[in-house]
Design a protein around this motif. Structure first.
Motif, PDB file in Angstrom:
ATOM      1  N   LEU A 128       4.243  47.496 -37.220  1.00  0.00           N
ATOM      2  CA  LEU A 128       4.020  46.543 -36.131  1.00  0.00           C
ATOM      3  C   LEU A 128       3.789  45.164 -36.736  1.00  0.00           C
ATOM      4  O   LEU A 128       2.880  44.992 -37.559  1.00  0.00           O
ATOM      5  N   LEU A 129       4.617  44.210 -36.359  1.00  0.00           N
ATOM      6  CA  LEU A 129       4.451  42.846 -36.868  1.00  0.00           C
ATOM      7  C   LEU A 129       3.568  42.050 -35.913  1.00  0.00           C
ATOM      8  O   LEU A 129       3.768  42.066 -34.694  1.00  0.00           O
ATOM      9  N   GLY A 130       2.623  41.345 -36.506  1.00  0.00           N
ATOM     10  CA  GLY A 130       1.602  40.683 -35.707  1.00  0.00           C
ATOM     11  C   GLY A 130       2.060  39.467 -34.919  1.00  0.00           C
ATOM     12  O   GLY A 130       1.377  39.037 -34.004  1.00  0.00           O
ATOM     13  N   ASP A 131       3.231  38.907 -35.245  1.00  0.00           N
ATOM     14  CA  ASP A 131       3.694  37.738 -34.492  1.00  0.00           C
ATOM     15  C   ASP A 131       4.191  38.111 -33.099  1.00  0.00           C
ATOM     16  O   ASP A 131       4.331  37.255 -32.236  1.00  0.00           O
ATOM     17  N   ASP A 132       4.537  39.364 -32.924  1.00  0.00           N
ATOM     18  CA  ASP A 132       5.022  39.826 -31.623  1.00  0.00           C
ATOM     19  C   ASP A 132       3.910  40.598 -30.940  1.00  0.00           C
ATOM     20  O   ASP A 132       3.472  41.631 -31.450  1.00  0.00           O
ATOM     21  N   LEU A 133       3.462  40.104 -29.794  1.00  0.00           N
ATOM     22  CA  LEU A 133       2.498  40.880 -29.010  1.00  0.00           C
ATOM     23  C   LEU A 133       3.246  41.477 -27.835  1.00  0.00           C
ATOM     24  O   LEU A 133       3.982  40.775 -27.135  1.00  0.00           O
ATOM     25  N   LEU A 168      16.684  33.196 -35.686  1.00  0.00           N
ATOM     26  CA  LEU A 168      15.274  33.411 -36.018  1.00  0.00           C
ATOM     27  C   LEU A 168      14.953  34.887 -36.255  1.00  0.00           C
ATOM     28  O   LEU A 168      13.826  35.234 -36.606  1.00  0.00           O
ATOM     29  N   TYR A 169      15.955  35.751 -36.021  1.00  0.00           N
ATOM     30  CA  TYR A 169      15.708  37.200 -36.006  1.00  0.00           C
ATOM     31  C   TYR A 169      16.736  37.961 -36.838  1.00  0.00           C
ATOM     32  O   TYR A 169      17.792  37.430 -37.169  1.00  0.00           O
ATOM     33  N   GLY A 170      16.455  39.253 -37.037  1.00  0.00           N
ATOM     34  CA  GLY A 170      17.505  40.169 -37.435  1.00  0.00           C
ATOM     35  C   GLY A 170      18.367  40.410 -36.208  1.00  0.00           C
ATOM     36  O   GLY A 170      17.852  40.438 -35.088  1.00  0.00           O
ATOM     37  N   ALA A 171      19.686  40.569 -36.399  1.00  0.00           N
ATOM     38  CA  ALA A 171      20.584  40.803 -35.253  1.00  0.00           C
ATOM     39  C   ALA A 171      21.327  42.111 -35.486  1.00  0.00           C
ATOM     40  O   ALA A 171      21.666  42.454 -36.626  1.00  0.00           O
ATOM     41  N   VAL A 189      22.078  42.256 -39.492  1.00  0.00           N
ATOM     42  CA  VAL A 189      22.149  41.058 -40.331  1.00  0.00           C
ATOM     43  C   VAL A 189      20.847  40.289 -40.133  1.00  0.00           C
ATOM     44  O   VAL A 189      20.417  40.059 -38.994  1.00  0.00           O
ATOM     45  N   GLU A 190      20.235  39.881 -41.240  1.00  0.00           N
ATOM     46  CA  GLU A 190      18.982  39.132 -41.136  1.00  0.00           C
ATOM     47  C   GLU A 190      19.274  37.653 -40.864  1.00  0.00           C
ATOM     48  O   GLU A 190      20.008  37.004 -41.610  1.00  0.00           O
ATOM     49  N   LYS A 191      18.716  37.169 -39.785  1.00  0.00           N
ATOM     50  CA  LYS A 191      18.760  35.750 -39.417  1.00  0.00           C
ATOM     51  C   LYS A 191      20.145  35.113 -39.585  1.00  0.00           C
ATOM     52  O   LYS A 191      20.333  34.166 -40.365  1.00  0.00           O
ATOM     53  N   PRO A 192      21.132  35.630 -38.850  1.00  0.00           N
ATOM     54  CA  PRO A 192      22.482  35.057 -38.927  1.00  0.00           C
ATOM     55  C   PRO A 192      22.585  33.779 -38.099  1.00  0.00           C
ATOM     56  O   PRO A 192      21.773  33.548 -37.199  1.00  0.00           O
ATOM     57  N   ALA A 202      18.289  40.889 -30.672  1.00  0.00           N
ATOM     58  CA  ALA A 202      17.414  40.514 -31.784  1.00  0.00           C
ATOM     59  C   ALA A 202      16.440  41.645 -32.093  1.00  0.00           C
ATOM     60  O   ALA A 202      15.940  42.319 -31.181  1.00  0.00           O
ATOM     61  N   VAL A 203      16.171  41.830 -33.372  1.00  0.00           N
ATOM     62  CA  VAL A 203      15.165  42.802 -33.799  1.00  0.00           C
ATOM     63  C   VAL A 203      13.798  42.181 -33.531  1.00  0.00           C
ATOM     64  O   VAL A 203      13.516  41.079 -33.997  1.00  0.00           O
ATOM     65  N   ILE A 204      12.971  42.870 -32.752  1.00  0.00           N
ATOM     66  CA  ILE A 204      11.602  42.374 -32.584  1.00  0.00           C
ATOM     67  C   ILE A 204      10.661  43.275 -33.381  1.00  0.00           C
ATOM     68  O   ILE A 204      11.060  44.339 -33.861  1.00  0.00           O
ATOM     69  N   GLY A 205       9.428  42.834 -33.537  1.00  0.00           N
ATOM     70  CA  GLY A 205       8.582  43.408 -34.583  1.00  0.00           C
ATOM     71  C   GLY A 205       7.953  44.766 -34.354  1.00  0.00           C
ATOM     72  O   GLY A 205       6.742  44.932 -34.545  1.00  0.00           O
ATOM     73  N   ARG A 206       8.737  45.754 -33.954  1.00  0.00           N
ATOM     74  CA  ARG A 206       8.242  47.130 -33.881  1.00  0.00           C
ATOM     75  C   ARG A 206       9.302  48.042 -34.487  1.00  0.00           C
ATOM     76  O   ARG A 206      10.489  47.931 -34.157  1.00  0.00           O
ATOM     77  N   ILE A 228      12.768  40.278 -50.155  1.00  0.00           N
ATOM     78  CA  ILE A 228      13.234  41.658 -49.922  1.00  0.00           C
ATOM     79  C   ILE A 228      13.072  41.926 -48.427  1.00  0.00           C
ATOM     80  O   ILE A 228      11.958  41.914 -47.904  1.00  0.00           O
ATOM     81  N   GLN A 229      14.207  42.090 -47.766  1.00  0.00           N
ATOM     82  CA  GLN A 229      14.221  42.150 -46.305  1.00  0.00           C
ATOM     83  C   GLN A 229      14.252  43.593 -45.804  1.00  0.00           C
ATOM     84  O   GLN A 229      15.095  44.387 -46.247  1.00  0.00           O
ATOM     85  N   LEU A 230      13.371  43.910 -44.857  1.00  0.00           N
ATOM     86  CA  LEU A 230      13.410  45.222 -44.206  1.00  0.00           C
ATOM     87  C   LEU A 230      14.748  45.408 -43.500  1.00  0.00           C
ATOM     88  O   LEU A 230      15.325  46.497 -43.484  1.00  0.00           O
ATOM     89  N   THR A 231      15.258  44.326 -42.916  1.00  0.00           N
ATOM     90  CA  THR A 231      16.555  44.395 -42.211  1.00  0.00           C
ATOM     91  C   THR A 231      17.656  44.898 -43.150  1.00  0.00           C
ATOM     92  O   THR A 231      18.510  45.694 -42.731  1.00  0.00           O
ATOM     93  N   ASP A 232      17.644  44.440 -44.409  1.00  0.00           N
ATOM     94  CA  ASP A 232      18.692  44.871 -45.346  1.00  0.00           C
ATOM     95  C   ASP A 232      18.575  46.363 -45.661  1.00  0.00           C
ATOM     96  O   ASP A 232      19.588  47.067 -45.777  1.00  0.00           O
TER      97      ASP A 232
HETATM   98  C1  G1P Z   1      10.889  39.423 -39.288  1.00  0.00           C
HETATM   99  C2  G1P Z   1      12.165  40.228 -39.607  1.00  0.00           C
HETATM  100  C3  G1P Z   1      13.246  39.917 -38.590  1.00  0.00           C
HETATM  101  C4  G1P Z   1      12.719  40.183 -37.196  1.00  0.00           C
HETATM  102  C5  G1P Z   1      11.423  39.379 -36.943  1.00  0.00           C
HETATM  103  C6  G1P Z   1      10.803  39.785 -35.614  1.00  0.00           C
HETATM  104  O1  G1P Z   1      11.158  38.062 -39.514  1.00  0.00           O
HETATM  105  O2  G1P Z   1      12.593  39.919 -40.929  1.00  0.00           O
HETATM  106  O3  G1P Z   1      14.374  40.732 -38.819  1.00  0.00           O
HETATM  107  O4  G1P Z   1      13.699  39.812 -36.241  1.00  0.00           O
HETATM  108  O5  G1P Z   1      10.453  39.644 -37.971  1.00  0.00           O
HETATM  109  O6  G1P Z   1       9.688  39.001 -35.311  1.00  0.00           O
HETATM  110  P1  G1P Z   1       9.998  36.956 -39.585  1.00  0.00           P
HETATM  111  O7  G1P Z   1       9.737  36.540 -38.175  1.00  0.00           O
HETATM  112  O8  G1P Z   1       8.810  37.602 -40.216  1.00  0.00           O
HETATM  113  O9  G1P Z   1      10.562  35.843 -40.400  1.00  0.00           O
END
Ligand code: G1P
Length: 293
Positions: A128-133, A168-171, A189-192, A202-206, A228-232
């Motif tokens: 879980l990424l903290g930037d996305d609630l 801004l995202y993985g796509a 693809v990370e941030k195309p 877009a990939v969101i943080g879960r 090192i990208q999780l998307t890759d």
């Molecule tokens: C990360 C991931 C990205 C994803 C995003 C979601 O990027 O690398 O693929 O789309 O979180 O919030 P970050 O926002 O940490 O740069």
């Protein structure tokens, strides 16, 4: 499935919020009256997860202190008979079993997730990424856990965004499945750029990931931004013919982005307006304020 663990990477530098994040991790920035990371921990707990590993960078103390008991404060609130505040203060230290590991060098999200390997072991886990609630009324994480249990695949959360936002995202490149809102991910693809993006999903943080992702991360080379990208790593799982594969759960519910300053302010306003204790005071003021803009 055995109970899964959650991993919360919280080692980012928070440069967009300087100077607020000079001495404090961005995950501790308040969203109304709770630090952002507490919402994420509460979401994991609501999905039935009890064991949470936070990957920390510098300024780790504020995060670990937040999830620890504070006997002097608790004693004082108890004496004053302020039970509602006492309950709120104690919640963060009692709601889950929270562990910490240092990332060391900030080498990217994939590297942070790999730091969880020893703790997670040979089991599936959620990230879980903290930037996305995600709004507490949504069922995104339980839906993703269910999709993982059904398919064994790595499960990512996808949300449609405007083409000018996709960088801004993985796509994800996807194909539909028989299940509504669940897609097969054929590429990532990370941030195309908008032109390179395979879709506006877009990939969101879960994420709900099988342990196989650790083996991939061990050899994932630095990608976008030299990190090192999780998307890759997930792209490799998506394209491996005999691996677990990657599926996406398409989400169109309420998500608050706290990673960017304007979105962070919007998140606070939206969450405060929805609160029983604050909304009734805030709504008329907001209407009046907006009418004067
Ligand atoms: C990360 C991931 C990205 C994803 C995003 C979601 O990027 O690398 O693929 O789309 O979180 O919030 P970050 O926002 O940490 O740069």
């Amino acid at each position: 499935m055995a109970k899964i663990k959650a991993v919360i990477p919280a080692a980012g530098l928070g440069t967009r919020f300087l100077p607020a994040t000079k001495a404090m991790p961005k995950e501790m920035l308040p969203v109304v009256d709770k630090p952002a990371i507490q919402y994420v921990v509460e979401e994991a707990v609501a999905a039935g997860i009890q064991d949470i590993l936070v990957i920390i960078g510098r300024n780790k103390n504020a995060i670990s202190d937040h999830f620890d008991a504070v006997p002097e404060l608790e004693g004082r609130l108890q004496q004053k008979g302020d039970h509602s505040r006492l309950e709120r203060v104690m919640k963060s230290s009692e709601m889950a079993d929270i562990h910490f590991v240092r990332q060391g060098e900030p080498k990217g999200l994939g590297h942070a997730v790999l730091r969880a390997r020893t703790h997670v072991g040979d089991s599936s886990f959620a990230v879980l990424l903290g930037d996305d609630l995600i709004d507490e009324h949504e069922t995104l994480l339980p839906d993703m856990i269910a999709a993982h249990e059904r398919t064994g695949a790595a499960v990512i959360a996808l949300m449609r965004v405007a083409p000018e936002q996709i960088h801004l995202y993985g796509a994800a490149a996807v194909e539909t499945t028989d299940v509504d809102d669940v897609v097969t991910v054929t590429g990532l693809v990370e941030k195309p750029s908008a032109e390179e993006a395979p879709s506006n999903l877009a990939v969101i943080g879960r994420y709900v990931l099988p342990p196989a992702v650790f083996d991939v991360l061990e050899h994932t080379q630095p990608g976008k931004g030299g990190e090192i990208q999780l998307t890759d790593a997930l792209q490799e799982l998506a394209s491996a013919p005999d691996g677990p594969g990657v599926v996406g759960v398409v989400f169109d519910g309420r998500r608050y982005d706290t990673g960017d300053r304007v979105d962070y302010i919007k998140a606070i306003v939206q969450l405060a307006v929805d609160r029983n204790d604050l909304g009734s005071d805030l709504r008329p003021w907001l209407k009046d304020f907006a009418s004067r803009l």
